[in-house]
Design an enzyme around this catalytic site. Structure first.
Site, mmCIF file in Angstrom:
data_model
loop_
_atom_site.group_PDB
_atom_site.id
_atom_site.type_symbol
_atom_site.label_atom_id
_atom_site.label_comp_id
_atom_site.label_asym_id
_atom_site.label_seq_id
_atom_site.Cartn_x
_atom_site.Cartn_y
_atom_site.Cartn_z
ATOM 1 N N ASP A 2 -10.753 3.371 4.034
ATOM 2 C CA ASP A 2 -11.040 1.692 3.697
ATOM 3 C C ASP A 2 -12.598 1.660 3.778
ATOM 4 O OD1 ASP A 2 -8.999 -0.377 3.580
ATOM 5 O OD2 ASP A 2 -8.586 -0.146 5.932
ATOM 6 N N LYS A 52 0.767 -1.075 0.048
ATOM 7 C CA LYS A 52 0.003 0.031 0.113
ATOM 8 C C LYS A 52 0.619 1.105 -0.051
ATOM 9 C CE LYS A 52 -3.783 -2.503 2.197
ATOM 10 N NZ LYS A 52 -4.515 -2.887 3.277
ATOM 11 N N GLN A 64 -4.483 -1.380 9.737
ATOM 12 C CA GLN A 64 -4.505 -2.647 9.174
ATOM 13 C C GLN A 64 -5.022 -3.753 10.104
ATOM 14 O OE1 GLN A 64 -3.221 -3.605 5.781
ATOM 15 N NE2 GLN A 64 -4.198 -5.555 6.503
#
Ligand code: NAP
Length: 282
Positions: free
Chosen positions: A120, A53, A97
């Site tokens: 997200d 990412k 994460q």
């Protein structure tokens, strides 16, 4: 006849070129879109994901910050970091994460992220926005699947879409996005009786289960679009999806491969969401 492949790498290159162009435009106005990625612990898969990412951000001209913490970081300390990032004007998107260590309440941490920076799309406000058709960030994986359907010019209106899986990050948002495009949607899960009877009626099938060969050729209507979200390992240890690719490609009209399908699209949509977060802040 063999299905047309929907190439997630090629589509990602196109979309990332657009992200880079728009990021350069923002930079010219003094704003560099910034993503903060927070990793707690040393889960090897998570380490690979966050590296990918951060690298994708750098390649597209986005600013990125990787914050790594030991597995024993307290929940309070993590919440304090999220709060600091919420208030950092150089950061437009925040990604924590998952999974987090067991002593941390992941939902509490997600809810602490400002919805304006929830790239997200996991915050309950983002889920509510998707549900009600309001502006908000869409979860990257199903958003990427929608982009794949769009890329082949597929008209969803009136089509029957079957989503296999009902997780909050893939299956449920996927179903809502398809519904928003006026598909008729069926959601299947581990309690579904006779999955094949449902998938055989589908014009579009999205498999998001996490088990190999959940979808085989006899379960697919000729010409259907098959999107494979699953990430599994086969007997040789190679990455594979939920779909029996070799068999299903002979029946389907379009199919996404694993690897090189939904995977790269997920990171691409994270870049798109981060860029849009920066654009919205102007
Ligand atoms: P998850 O939270 O484990 O959800 C799996 C879903 O599949 C559940 O809803 C479960 O039903 C359902 N299911 C299990 N067995 C089934 C069966 N035999 N028939 C029908 N449905 C069944 O997983 P997830 O997070 O949604 O992820 C799904 C897969 O996508 C995983 O392989 C994951 O690694 C992959 N993934 C890939 C990406 C990417 O970027 N490519 C991103 C995210 C996830 P119940 O609800 O009844 O338990």
């Amino acid at each position: 006849m063999s299905a047309v492949l929907i190439d997630g790498n090629a589509l990602s290159r196109e979309l990332r070129a657009d992200v880079a162009m728009r990021a350069a435009r923002l930079k010219a106005r003094g704003v560099t879109p910034g993503l903060a990625v927070v990793l707690v612990g040393d889960n090897p898969a998570s380490q690979v994901y966050v590296r990918n990412k951060v690298k994708a951000c750098e390649d597209s001209g986005l600013h990125s910050v990787l914050e790594k913490y030991d597995a024993d970081l307290s929940e309070a300390a993590l919440l304090a970091r999220v709060d600091a990032l919420n208030n950092d004007p150089a950061i437009h998107g925040i990604l924590v994460q998952l999974p987090l260590p067991a002593h941390i309440d992941a939902q509490k941490v997600i809810e602490a992220i400002s919805p304006a920076k929830d790239v997200d799309g996991f915050h309950i406000a983002s889920a509510g926005a998707l549900m009600t058709g309001m502006p908000g960030f869409w979860p990257c994986t199903p958003y990427g699947c929608m982009k794949m359907l769009e890329s082949i010019g597929y008209e969803l209106k009136g089509k029957h879409a079957v989503v296999i899986g009902r997780s909050n990050i893939v299956g449920k948002p996927m179903a809502l996005m398809l519904l928003q495009q006026n598909a008729t949607v069926t959601i299947c899960h581990s309690g579904t009786r006779d999955l094949g009877a449902l998938t055989r009626q589908a014009d579009v099938i999205v498999a998001a289960v996490g088990k190999r060969n959940v979808l085989t050729a006899d379960m697919v209507k000729p010409g259907a679009v098959v999107i494979d979200v699953g990430m599994n390992r086969n007997d040789e240890g190679k990455l594979c999806g939920d779909v029996d690719f070799a068999g299903v490609r002979e029946v389907a009209g379009w199919i996404t491969p694993v690897p090189g399908g939904v995977g790269p699209m997920t990171i691409t949509m994270l870049l798109v969401n981060t860029l849009e977060a920066a654009e919205r802040g102007l």
